[in-house]
Design a protein around this motif. Sequence first.
Motif, PDB file in Angstrom:
ATOM      1  N   ALA A 101       0.833  -1.204   0.000  1.00  0.00           N
ATOM      2  CA  ALA A 101       0.000   0.000   0.000  1.00  0.00           C
ATOM      3  C   ALA A 101       0.863   1.248   0.000  1.00  0.00           C
ATOM      4  O   ALA A 101       0.538   2.237  -0.653  1.00  0.00           O
ATOM      5  CB  ALA A 101      -0.928  -0.014   1.217  1.00  0.00           C
ATOM      6  N   SER A 102       1.980   1.180   0.722  1.00  0.00           N
ATOM      7  CA  SER A 102       2.792   2.392   0.872  1.00  0.00           C
ATOM      8  C   SER A 102       3.972   2.419  -0.109  1.00  0.00           C
ATOM      9  O   SER A 102       4.904   3.191   0.090  1.00  0.00           O
ATOM     10  CB  SER A 102       3.272   2.513   2.316  1.00  0.00           C
ATOM     11  OG  SER A 102       3.869   1.298   2.722  1.00  0.00           O
ATOM     12  N   ARG A 103       3.933   1.586  -1.112  1.00  0.00           N
ATOM     13  CA  ARG A 103       4.974   1.514  -2.163  1.00  0.00           C
ATOM     14  C   ARG A 103       6.361   1.259  -1.593  1.00  0.00           C
ATOM     15  O   ARG A 103       7.350   1.781  -2.107  1.00  0.00           O
ATOM     16  CB  ARG A 103       5.070   2.831  -2.946  1.00  0.00           C
ATOM     17  CG  ARG A 103       3.812   3.308  -3.607  1.00  0.00           C
ATOM     18  CD  ARG A 103       4.162   4.637  -4.307  1.00  0.00           C
ATOM     19  NE  ARG A 103       2.999   5.477  -4.458  1.00  0.00           N
ATOM     20  CZ  ARG A 103       2.395   5.710  -5.618  1.00  0.00           C
ATOM     21  NH1 ARG A 103       2.835   5.169  -6.709  1.00  0.00           N
ATOM     22  NH2 ARG A 103       1.333   6.490  -5.674  1.00  0.00           N
ATOM     23  N   LEU A 104       6.418   0.505  -0.541  1.00  0.00           N
ATOM     24  CA  LEU A 104       7.726   0.310   0.099  1.00  0.00           C
ATOM     25  C   LEU A 104       8.313  -1.081  -0.135  1.00  0.00           C
ATOM     26  O   LEU A 104       9.367  -1.399   0.417  1.00  0.00           O
ATOM     27  CB  LEU A 104       7.595   0.554   1.615  1.00  0.00           C
ATOM     28  CG  LEU A 104       7.521   2.015   2.042  1.00  0.00           C
ATOM     29  CD1 LEU A 104       7.121   2.129   3.512  1.00  0.00           C
ATOM     30  CD2 LEU A 104       8.854   2.722   1.804  1.00  0.00           C
ATOM     31  N   THR A 105       7.628  -1.902  -0.915  1.00  0.00           N
ATOM     32  CA  THR A 105       8.066  -3.297  -1.049  1.00  0.00           C
ATOM     33  C   THR A 105       9.530  -3.393  -1.488  1.00  0.00           C
ATOM     34  O   THR A 105      10.326  -4.094  -0.857  1.00  0.00           O
ATOM     35  CB  THR A 105       7.160  -4.046  -2.051  1.00  0.00           C
ATOM     36  OG1 THR A 105       5.799  -3.812  -1.676  1.00  0.00           O
ATOM     37  CG2 THR A 105       7.436  -5.534  -2.055  1.00  0.00           C
ATOM     38  N   ASP A 106       9.885  -2.665  -2.541  1.00  0.00           N
ATOM     39  CA  ASP A 106      11.248  -2.796  -3.065  1.00  0.00           C
ATOM     40  C   ASP A 106      12.267  -2.146  -2.138  1.00  0.00           C
ATOM     41  O   ASP A 106      13.341  -2.696  -1.885  1.00  0.00           O
ATOM     42  CB  ASP A 106      11.339  -2.156  -4.460  1.00  0.00           C
ATOM     43  CG  ASP A 106      10.499  -2.940  -5.459  1.00  0.00           C
ATOM     44  OD1 ASP A 106      10.192  -4.120  -5.168  1.00  0.00           O
ATOM     45  OD2 ASP A 106      10.137  -2.379  -6.505  1.00  0.00           O
ATOM     46  N   VAL A 107      11.900  -0.974  -1.639  1.00  0.00           N
ATOM     47  CA  VAL A 107      12.810  -0.271  -0.728  1.00  0.00           C
ATOM     48  C   VAL A 107      13.113  -1.163   0.481  1.00  0.00           C
ATOM     49  O   VAL A 107      14.274  -1.311   0.895  1.00  0.00           O
ATOM     50  CB  VAL A 107      12.167   1.065  -0.257  1.00  0.00           C
ATOM     51  CG1 VAL A 107      13.014   1.730   0.812  1.00  0.00           C
ATOM     52  CG2 VAL A 107      11.979   1.997  -1.438  1.00  0.00           C
ATOM     53  N   ALA A 108      12.071  -1.773   1.022  1.00  0.00           N
ATOM     54  CA  ALA A 108      12.259  -2.597   2.228  1.00  0.00           C
ATOM     55  C   ALA A 108      13.124  -3.819   1.916  1.00  0.00           C
ATOM     56  O   ALA A 108      14.008  -4.178   2.709  1.00  0.00           O
ATOM     57  CB  ALA A 108      10.911  -3.026   2.790  1.00  0.00           C
ATOM     58  N   SER A 109      12.888  -4.456   0.771  1.00  0.00           N
ATOM     59  CA  SER A 109      13.686  -5.655   0.433  1.00  0.00           C
ATOM     60  C   SER A 109      15.155  -5.275   0.327  1.00  0.00           C
ATOM     61  O   SER A 109      16.041  -5.952   0.855  1.00  0.00           O
ATOM     62  CB  SER A 109      13.264  -6.241  -0.908  1.00  0.00           C
ATOM     63  OG  SER A 109      11.948  -6.614  -0.853  1.00  0.00           O
ATOM     64  N   GLU A 110      15.396  -4.163  -0.351  1.00  0.00           N
ATOM     65  CA  GLU A 110      16.781  -3.758  -0.544  1.00  0.00           C
ATOM     66  C   GLU A 110      17.412  -3.344   0.784  1.00  0.00           C
ATOM     67  O   GLU A 110      18.567  -3.680   1.062  1.00  0.00           O
ATOM     68  CB  GLU A 110      16.815  -2.599  -1.535  1.00  0.00           C
ATOM     69  CG  GLU A 110      18.006  -2.684  -2.469  1.00  0.00           C
ATOM     70  CD  GLU A 110      17.892  -1.613  -3.529  1.00  0.00           C
ATOM     71  OE1 GLU A 110      18.751  -0.734  -3.558  1.00  0.00           O
ATOM     72  OE2 GLU A 110      16.903  -1.658  -4.292  1.00  0.00           O
ATOM     73  N   MET A 233      -3.885   0.515  11.668  1.00  0.00           N
ATOM     74  CA  MET A 233      -3.898   1.302  10.434  1.00  0.00           C
ATOM     75  C   MET A 233      -4.516   0.479   9.302  1.00  0.00           C
ATOM     76  O   MET A 233      -4.216  -0.703   9.172  1.00  0.00           O
ATOM     77  CB  MET A 233      -2.472   1.626  10.015  1.00  0.00           C
ATOM     78  CG  MET A 233      -1.731   2.515  10.970  1.00  0.00           C
ATOM     79  SD  MET A 233       0.013   2.487  10.504  1.00  0.00           S
ATOM     80  CE  MET A 233       0.588   3.933  11.390  1.00  0.00           C
ATOM     81  N   VAL A 234      -5.324   1.142   8.500  1.00  0.00           N
ATOM     82  CA  VAL A 234      -5.849   0.483   7.299  1.00  0.00           C
ATOM     83  C   VAL A 234      -5.452   1.350   6.107  1.00  0.00           C
ATOM     84  O   VAL A 234      -6.168   2.278   5.728  1.00  0.00           O
ATOM     85  CB  VAL A 234      -7.383   0.326   7.368  1.00  0.00           C
ATOM     86  CG1 VAL A 234      -7.897  -0.438   6.150  1.00  0.00           C
ATOM     87  CG2 VAL A 234      -7.811  -0.367   8.655  1.00  0.00           C
ATOM     88  N   PRO A 235      -4.282   1.080   5.539  1.00  0.00           N
ATOM     89  CA  PRO A 235      -3.798   1.965   4.480  1.00  0.00           C
ATOM     90  C   PRO A 235      -4.495   1.707   3.158  1.00  0.00           C
ATOM     91  O   PRO A 235      -4.742   0.561   2.780  1.00  0.00           O
ATOM     92  CB  PRO A 235      -2.311   1.597   4.377  1.00  0.00           C
ATOM     93  CG  PRO A 235      -2.205   0.203   4.894  1.00  0.00           C
ATOM     94  CD  PRO A 235      -3.323   0.009   5.884  1.00  0.00           C
ATOM     95  N   GLY A 236      -4.817   2.775   2.454  1.00  0.00           N
ATOM     96  CA  GLY A 236      -5.309   2.639   1.093  1.00  0.00           C
ATOM     97  C   GLY A 236      -4.142   2.326   0.172  1.00  0.00           C
ATOM     98  O   GLY A 236      -2.986   2.592   0.507  1.00  0.00           O
ATOM     99  N   TYR A 237      -4.470   1.801  -0.973  1.00  0.00           N
ATOM    100  CA  TYR A 237      -3.427   1.414  -1.922  1.00  0.00           C
ATOM    101  C   TYR A 237      -2.981   2.638  -2.719  1.00  0.00           C
ATOM    102  O   TYR A 237      -3.785   3.220  -3.467  1.00  0.00           O
ATOM    103  CB  TYR A 237      -3.980   0.320  -2.839  1.00  0.00           C
ATOM    104  CG  TYR A 237      -3.076  -0.061  -3.987  1.00  0.00           C
ATOM    105  CD1 TYR A 237      -2.000  -0.922  -3.786  1.00  0.00           C
ATOM    106  CD2 TYR A 237      -3.306   0.428  -5.267  1.00  0.00           C
ATOM    107  CE1 TYR A 237      -1.178  -1.281  -4.836  1.00  0.00           C
ATOM    108  CE2 TYR A 237      -2.493   0.065  -6.325  1.00  0.00           C
ATOM    109  CZ  TYR A 237      -1.420  -0.784  -6.112  1.00  0.00           C
ATOM    110  OH  TYR A 237      -0.622  -1.136  -7.153  1.00  0.00           O
ATOM    111  N   HIS A 238      -1.745   3.034  -2.523  1.00  0.00           N
ATOM    112  CA  HIS A 238      -1.096   4.090  -3.297  1.00  0.00           C
ATOM    113  C   HIS A 238      -1.845   5.420  -3.289  1.00  0.00           C
ATOM    114  O   HIS A 238      -1.684   6.200  -4.212  1.00  0.00           O
ATOM    115  CB  HIS A 238      -0.909   3.648  -4.765  1.00  0.00           C
ATOM    116  CG  HIS A 238       0.081   2.534  -4.915  1.00  0.00           C
ATOM    117  ND1 HIS A 238       0.571   2.139  -6.123  1.00  0.00           N
ATOM    118  CD2 HIS A 238       0.690   1.740  -4.003  1.00  0.00           C
ATOM    119  CE1 HIS A 238       1.421   1.137  -5.957  1.00  0.00           C
ATOM    120  NE2 HIS A 238       1.504   0.859  -4.673  1.00  0.00           N
TER     121      HIS A 238
END
Length: 830
Positions: A101-110, A233-238
């Motif tokens: 939701a917070s566009r952090l998938t790649d940042v977090a993996s790296e 928290m219930v985050p909306g997608y992007h």
Amino acid sequence: TPTQPRAATHPLAIAPVPSPPSSVDGFVKQFLLNLNFDRGVALSESSVTDQYFALAYTVRDYLMARWLEDQKRQRDTQAKGVCYLSAEYLLGRQLDNNLLASRLTDVASEAMAQCGIDIEALRAEEVEPGLGNGGLGRLAACFIDSLATMSVPNIGYGIRYEYGIFRQTFVDGQQVEQPDAWLTYGNPWEFPHPEAAQTIWFGGYTETYDDGGVTRSRWIPGWSVVAVPYNYMVPGYHNGRVNTLRLWSAGATSSFDLREFNSGDYQEAVRAQVFAENISKVLYPEDSTPQGKELRLQQQYFFCAASIRDFLDNVLPEGFDLERLPERVIFQLNDTHPVIAVPEFMRILVDERGMEWDAAWALTQQCFAYTCHTLLPEALEVWSVDLLGRLLPRHLEIIYRINEEFLLEVREKFGDDEMRIRNMSIISEFPQRSVRMAYLATVAGAKVNGVAELHSQLLRDKVLPDFSEFYPDKFTNVTNGVTPRRFIRLANPALADLITEALGAGWTVDLERLRGLEAHAEDPEFRARFAEVKAANKRRLSEVLWHRDRFEVSDGHLLDVMVKRLHEYKRQMLKLLHIVTLYERVASGRVAASDLTPRTFIFGAKAAPGYDMAKRIIHLINSVGSVVNADPVLEGRLKVLFPPNYNVTLAERVIPAADLSEQISLAGKEASGTGNMKFALNGALTIGTDDGANVEIRELVGDDNFFLFGQTEPEVEALWARGYRPAEFYRENDDLRRAMDLIASGAFSGGDRSVFEPIMSNLLYDDRFMVLADYASYIDAQERVDAAYQDQDAWTRSAILNVARCGFFSSDRSMRDYIDRIWHTPPAPA
Ligand code: RUG
């Protein structure tokens, strides 16, 4: 009861971390900060649990500014929002969802890689919150995801069960339930607010008093517990929006009696605490079968009372003019579980806020709406007057008055038709005097909806026909949906990438765009790539099942999946009779193993612990699996796998791998189903009856891409009317007789004929769900499946068309329908 002081108009506290997207370095820094300062460990000393928590905290940090902004915006604008009241939220794991939701998938993996951490290990560390039984709870979770994504102000209210749905294990093939201690290591996603606890009262008695010449009633309650809110928290997608899920946990008003403790009676000293905490201790492990337990009613009132009060006292601004409430909120009742909120709301308005009854009732009828999720009469909750009167005496009085005035209206409209009056009364007299919660919800709600077209029609025509005649405009339909974020993006990243490549971005929040795939279905190269995604998903599932249960999924097998709660109406027995039929044909030498289409059958199902027949069926599935999997006569061409403890996490791996989706309930029994939608959206073909949302799936994907079988609902009714004798079907169908005889012979129970005898005699002499009547048609449809599977390319084309044509089943569309037909809540402006 004291209310919490409202936070004044202090400036918005800005979280210390900027909103995403962010740099990997920034993420690493924040992660290490959390590891050091919240977990109290150095990276070199940290455990996987420490790392998982620190990662979760870091994601939270990035969402925090948005969450605080949204809370402030909602306070400032006071725009109309939805309070979703649900006893269940089957959330699934949070980490990946919140990263996405917070566009952090790649940042977090790296970032994790830079710290020398394998993020997969952290993902695996998360314990799924199982705060629901099945479809109903998962639907609530999909809905709050969609509302956040669509920027609609929403608070989800529910219960923070200390133990969620039980963990299922098998011992000698039989289900054994273990407690689901999901909070053992803490929960990084929740924000407890003990300082904002509410006091919730129970018991006692009512009395009348003179209020300036008017006789009024008031409640003198007997005992209380506190309700502590935990915010999620219930985050909306992007979209940078973050809504709130508020779950209540029960505690004692005074936890400890020091006098008792000092006198040495330790147990007595903590008795009140233990008693109070019991209220939110465990989720009732029922689905479609209500348990008339006092504790369950306590749970229901507990969370409804806390939620209504929270909304009125803390969410609304001080001095809010209650007459304007319908412009500000709609309380959506998710099934009958929260219906006790209706008399509670009336009690607050009339007894506490001094409103006139009629005005209060008019408000109630605008501020509540009710979703019914069932057609099974036994699943419509009723509470005995005795119990309700003891636990909530004032509420019972209020219900009586609502009923009295409602029945006067009925008489006005329909005359003194006593039969009809009795049928429509909220109070039923037999077998004991009790309150019909579905009726109360129907009378109170602005709207009543079913969850699929067929269900809504049957609800109107069969379950509540008098009510739909009385309130012709009240009834509506909103077909269920599922969130494409979790059930495509997260569960099936390879398919998601392929779709994005074909259609561009944007489909995740506009699922009808999947239609664009229809053209690609005609492209052989695209089909090959789609087939490769499916094959890769099967390999991934195989790894998961090997790791988890030491199961192997053989290459090249058709993956035939039936995952859902174990219930007779869902007819796992029909699936099993198909398997036994295939096996019997080969074992008896009538069919060569080499003529079988290689298939792996996967079951996933929990049975309610008190549901004996369901548990026996689980035992039978496991027993058939043991024999079939071990018998060399089949040359490995049939495999039956039943991984225990089917849950959202496993669903996310099983569904993307499936070729065939089993949706085989007796027509007129499954309200909607939502698994059916998830499978179709992931490119499985459905074998199904004309039931629930299957009807709409078939209409959309087309008959060529759906294996229909079985009686329709009117045919079922007609057969009952003619007199259904299942034994006749047994006698007249050779395959069926042989399969049943094989089970009865003890072939799957070490020669012991008694073990599964109750299942067999139930099928032969009762068969409430017409397994035997639909057997021949089902076997025939399965033969069509086998034939279709021979042409892999044509199968893949059908699978693509399923994906392309099922965009309708996004929960975003369901939300739009709720908004248009029921809630009238516009999205909050940016
Ligand atoms: O059994 C129904 C499903 O058909 C439906 O898809 C789901 C969500 O609407 O709700 C299920 N359900 C119904 N779970 N509990 C009940 C009891 O009323």
